[in-house]
Enzyme design. Structure first.
Site, PDB file in Angstrom:
ATOM      1  N   HIS A   1      35.167  43.894  33.571  1.00  0.00           N
ATOM      2  CA  HIS A   1      34.067  43.948  34.540  1.00  0.00           C
ATOM      3  C   HIS A   1      34.520  44.531  35.882  1.00  0.00           C
ATOM      4  CE1 HIS A   1      30.698  42.950  36.940  1.00  0.00           C
ATOM      5  NE2 HIS A   1      31.111  41.783  37.388  1.00  0.00           N
TER       6      HIS A   1
ATOM      7  N   CYS B   1      23.647  39.459  36.988  1.00  0.00           N
ATOM      8  CA  CYS B   1      23.735  38.576  38.157  1.00  0.00           C
ATOM      9  C   CYS B   1      24.726  39.191  39.146  1.00  0.00           C
ATOM     10  CB  CYS B   1      24.227  37.197  37.733  1.00  0.00           C
ATOM     11  SG  CYS B   1      25.858  37.242  36.982  1.00  0.00           S
TER      12      CYS B   1
ATOM     13  N   CYS C   1      27.825  43.241  41.565  1.00  0.00           N
ATOM     14  CA  CYS C   1      27.848  43.637  40.144  1.00  0.00           C
ATOM     15  C   CYS C   1      26.613  44.403  39.718  1.00  0.00           C
ATOM     16  CB  CYS C   1      27.993  42.416  39.257  1.00  0.00           C
ATOM     17  SG  CYS C   1      29.340  41.395  39.771  1.00  0.00           S
TER      18      CYS C   1
HETATM   19  C1  LIG Z   1      30.852  40.052  41.295  1.00  0.00           C
HETATM   20  C2  LIG Z   1      29.410  39.864  41.039  1.00  0.00           C
HETATM   21  O1  LIG Z   1      28.604  40.367  41.816  1.00  0.00           O
HETATM   22  C3  LIG Z   1      28.875  39.039  39.901  1.00  0.00           C
HETATM   23  C4  LIG Z   1      29.834  38.615  38.854  1.00  0.00           C
HETATM   24  O2  LIG Z   1      30.035  39.247  37.867  1.00  0.00           O
HETATM   25  S1  LIG Z   1      30.602  37.192  39.123  1.00  0.00           S
HETATM   26  C5  LIG Z   1      31.991  37.268  38.078  1.00  0.00           C
HETATM   27  C6  LIG Z   1      33.129  37.919  38.730  1.00  0.00           C
HETATM   28  N1  LIG Z   1      34.289  37.490  38.053  1.00  0.00           N
HETATM   29  C7  LIG Z   1      35.071  36.517  38.547  1.00  0.00           C
HETATM   30  O3  LIG Z   1      34.863  35.980  39.614  1.00  0.00           O
HETATM   31  C8  LIG Z   1      36.231  36.106  37.708  1.00  0.00           C
HETATM   32  C9  LIG Z   1      37.423  36.755  38.221  1.00  0.00           C
HETATM   33  N2  LIG Z   1      38.529  36.427  37.371  1.00  0.00           N
HETATM   34  C10 LIG Z   1      39.608  35.800  37.846  1.00  0.00           C
HETATM   35  O4  LIG Z   1      39.672  35.453  39.014  1.00  0.00           O
HETATM   36  C11 LIG Z   1      40.751  35.609  36.902  1.00  0.00           C
HETATM   37  O5  LIG Z   1      40.624  36.526  35.831  1.00  0.00           O
HETATM   38  C12 LIG Z   1      40.832  34.173  36.335  1.00  0.00           C
HETATM   39  C13 LIG Z   1      41.062  33.207  37.502  1.00  0.00           C
HETATM   40  C14 LIG Z   1      39.537  33.787  35.604  1.00  0.00           C
HETATM   41  C15 LIG Z   1      41.990  34.096  35.341  1.00  0.00           C
HETATM   42  O6  LIG Z   1      43.112  34.627  35.945  1.00  0.00           O
HETATM   43  P1  LIG Z   1      44.541  34.530  35.242  1.00  0.00           P
HETATM   44  O7  LIG Z   1      44.910  33.107  35.055  1.00  0.00           O
HETATM   45  O8  LIG Z   1      45.448  35.418  36.025  1.00  0.00           O
HETATM   46  O9  LIG Z   1      44.233  35.157  33.822  1.00  0.00           O
HETATM   47  P2  LIG Z   1      45.237  35.683  32.716  1.00  0.00           P
HETATM   48  O10 LIG Z   1      46.658  35.580  33.184  1.00  0.00           O
HETATM   49  O11 LIG Z   1      44.747  36.993  32.280  1.00  0.00           O
HETATM   50  O12 LIG Z   1      44.998  34.667  31.531  1.00  0.00           O
HETATM   51  C16 LIG Z   1      45.505  33.343  31.554  1.00  0.00           C
HETATM   52  C17 LIG Z   1      45.892  32.986  30.150  1.00  0.00           C
HETATM   53  O13 LIG Z   1      44.721  33.013  29.334  1.00  0.00           O
HETATM   54  C18 LIG Z   1      44.987  33.758  28.165  1.00  0.00           C
HETATM   55  N3  LIG Z   1      43.729  34.352  27.696  1.00  0.00           N
HETATM   56  C19 LIG Z   1      42.826  35.037  28.444  1.00  0.00           C
HETATM   57  N4  LIG Z   1      41.802  35.420  27.660  1.00  0.00           N
HETATM   58  C20 LIG Z   1      42.052  34.963  26.418  1.00  0.00           C
HETATM   59  C21 LIG Z   1      41.352  35.039  25.187  1.00  0.00           C
HETATM   60  N5  LIG Z   1      40.164  35.673  25.081  1.00  0.00           N
HETATM   61  N6  LIG Z   1      41.899  34.473  24.092  1.00  0.00           N
HETATM   62  C22 LIG Z   1      43.085  33.824  24.188  1.00  0.00           C
HETATM   63  N7  LIG Z   1      43.812  33.706  25.340  1.00  0.00           N
HETATM   64  C23 LIG Z   1      43.278  34.278  26.437  1.00  0.00           C
HETATM   65  C24 LIG Z   1      45.996  34.784  28.612  1.00  0.00           C
HETATM   66  O14 LIG Z   1      46.748  35.294  27.532  1.00  0.00           O
HETATM   67  C25 LIG Z   1      46.871  33.979  29.531  1.00  0.00           C
HETATM   68  O15 LIG Z   1      47.778  33.234  28.738  1.00  0.00           O
HETATM   69  P3  LIG Z   1      49.315  33.062  29.216  1.00  0.00           P
HETATM   70  O16 LIG Z   1      49.224  32.274  30.499  1.00  0.00           O
HETATM   71  O17 LIG Z   1      49.926  32.322  28.084  1.00  0.00           O
HETATM   72  O18 LIG Z   1      49.821  34.444  29.431  1.00  0.00           O
END
Ligand SMILES: CC(=O)CC(=O)SCCNC(=O)CCNC(=O)[C@H](O)C(C)(C)COP(=O)(O)OP(=O)(O)OC[C@H]1O[C@@H](n2cnc3c(N)ncnc32)[C@H](O)[C@@H]1OP(=O)(O)O
Length: 428
Positions: free
Chosen positions: A384, A414, A92
């Site tokens: 992101h 991070c 990132c």
């Molecule tokens: C990489 C680097 O070097 C450093 C870094 O940045 S580390 C960070 C990297 N990021 C990550 O590792 C996170 C990666 N993210 C993921 O793996 C996935 O997004 C997750 C596992 C977190 C979620 O996946 P998911 O379950 O498929 O999400 P998604 O289907 O979009 O949302 C689930 C539910 O939450 C709801 N939701 C999400 N955001 C919401 C919000 N802000 N408000 C209200 N509801 C929300 C969605 O509407 C959905 O609801 P339904 O099931 O009713 O449709």
């Protein structure tokens, strides 16, 4: 950067709207995303046919067929084909690192201007075959006659060889995902679910307000029918966020990270133009802010440190080198990998014990003014695409400083692999 021959200016940046994977950019790929933002910078700053000193562009998840992505993309961007390009990756931190690479070259006079950029797509990840089939295919390629090829293809062949290998989502050393690691950090630092949801909600509200105010009109270039980030939920509420189930620690009943307070899997790209004062003046361009200094650190997450805590180590080094305190900033741009990651970082800087024992400081770094944190939202609401986040943040912060007239901003990102990339932007 300070103590070097030349100041390094941020002329400006652009990004495409970021979006959920497998949506608007499902068929674009890193090449198309990169060409789009490089081309947008060329248009905005009149760089058609201009030779830059360097284009440093990265992608965390990249196909071998992308070749040297930076060079290939710049050749289709309108820049002079005599512009060199280097492809990089530090998770990132990638495009903030690219800004550091370009800035260091400008500072010592090796080049006068360059672009730092990043792109990522999780819609089109490299899926490969296992070693056995790869060896077989290469041997078939070497075989001279069709009969020889057929013999190599069939000799000892097993259908199991066709099983594809997907890129890992887990840290290779711990076999835990980023979310698993951040759950551990949230528990260690006693970060509540409510605090995480509140931070996520604010990120969406601030981003929505910034779009309404026109702040992003020149920073975000419409692409593939999108004008705003696909993750933005202006209608999100604390109640909706509180109703979401844990996304990583699903069984213990103590998981606090959800889809709402974690970044989503994203597609997008961003780029910034950096230059010396002389180069910008010659081209009639103005500088929004200067990249004063940068620092990278790493933590020993394999032996117990929090995977995403390295910025807590990098920032005090940066502050010490520049004679600044944590409070000497007008803006703080802390990448929201997860809401919990931001909150752990802030809590660590407030902790006398952590600052003494881990950072070797006499006193804690202290608190920051929350009104100065991620003032126009951050990765939870924006999205992101890993390598694009650094350039997005630089472009946002440089514009904030330009609008303010003078001031200083701290960037903290991070990364996977237990690293942190940090920098100071300043407008005297
Ligand atoms: C990489 C680097 O070097 C450093 C870094 O940045 S580390 C960070 C990297 N990021 C990550 O590792 C996170 C990666 N993210 C993921 O793996 C996935 O997004 C997750 C596992 C977190 C979620 O996946 P998911 O379950 O498929 O999400 P998604 O289907 O979009 O949302 C689930 C539910 O939450 C709801 N939701 C999400 N955001 C919401 C919000 N802000 N408000 C209200 N509801 C929300 C969605 O509407 C959905 O609801 P339904 O099931 O009713 O449709």
């Amino acid at each position: 950067m300070e103590n070097t021959q030349k100041r390094v200016g941020v002329v400006g940046g652009v990004r495409v709207p970021f979006c959920r994977n497998n949506t608007a950019y499902a068929d674009v790929g890193n090449f198309g995303l990169s060409v789009k933002v490089l081309g947008a910078l060329v248009e905005r700053y009149g760089l058609h046919g201009v030779e830059l000193g360097e284009v440093a562009l990265g992608a965390v998840i990249k196909h071998a067929a992308d070749w040297n992505l930076a060079r290939e993309a710049l050749l289709s961007s309108g820049l002079a084909p005599t512009t060199p390009g280097i492809t990089t990756a530090r998770a990132c931190g990638t495009s903030l690192d690219n800004a550091i690479i370009v800035a260091n070259k400008i500072a010592v006079g090796q080049i006068e201007a360059g672009i730092a950029a990043g792109s990522d797509t999780t819609s089109d990840v490299p899926i490969v075959y296992g070693r056995r089939l790869r060896k077989r295919l290469l041997a078939m390629n070497r075989a001279r006659t069709p009969l020889d090829k057929l013999k190599v293809a069939l000799h000892g062949f097993s259908l199991r060889e066709l099983k594809p290998a997907f890129p890992g989502v887990a840290e290779p050393r711990t076999n835990k995902s980023m979310g698993d690691h951040c759950e551990l950090m949230a528990k260690e630092w006693h970060i509540s679910r409510e605090a995480q949801d509140q931070l996520a909600l604010e990120s969406h509200r601030k981003l929505a307000a910034a779009y309404e105010s026109g702040f992003f009109d020149d920073l975000v270039v419409p692409f593939r029918g999108l004008k705003r980030d696909g993750f933005l939920r202006p209608d999100s509420t604390l109640e909706k966020l509180a109703a979401l189930k844990p996304a990583f620690d699903k069984r213990s009943g103590k998981g606090t990270l959800t889809a709402g307070n974690s970044t989503g899997l994203s597609d997008g790209s961003a780029a910034v133009l950096l230059a010396s004062d002389d180069w910008a003046a010659r081209r009639g361009l103005t500088i929004q802010a200067y990249l004063r200094d940068a620092e990278v650190a790493a933590v020993d997450f394999v032996h117990g440190e929090g995977l995403l805590m390295a910025p807590t180590v990098a920032v005090p080094r940066l502050l010490a080198r520049n004679g600044l305190s944590l409070q000497d900033f007008d803006y703080y741009e802390i990448h929201e990998a997860f809401a919990a990651q931001v909150l752990c970082t802030l809590r660590a800087w407030e902790s006398a014990e952590y600052c003494r024992n881990r950072l070797g400081l006499d006193a804690p770094l202290g608190s920051i003014d929350p009104a100065k944190l991620n003032v126009h939202g951050s990765s939870l609401a924006v999205g992101h695409p890993f390598a694009a986040t650094g350039a997005r943040i630089i472009a946002t912060l440089a514009k904030l400083l330009e609008q303010k007239g003078s001031g200083r901003g701290l960037i903290s990102i991070c990364t996977a692999g237990g690293m942190g990339v940090t920098a100071i932007l300043e407008r005297p």
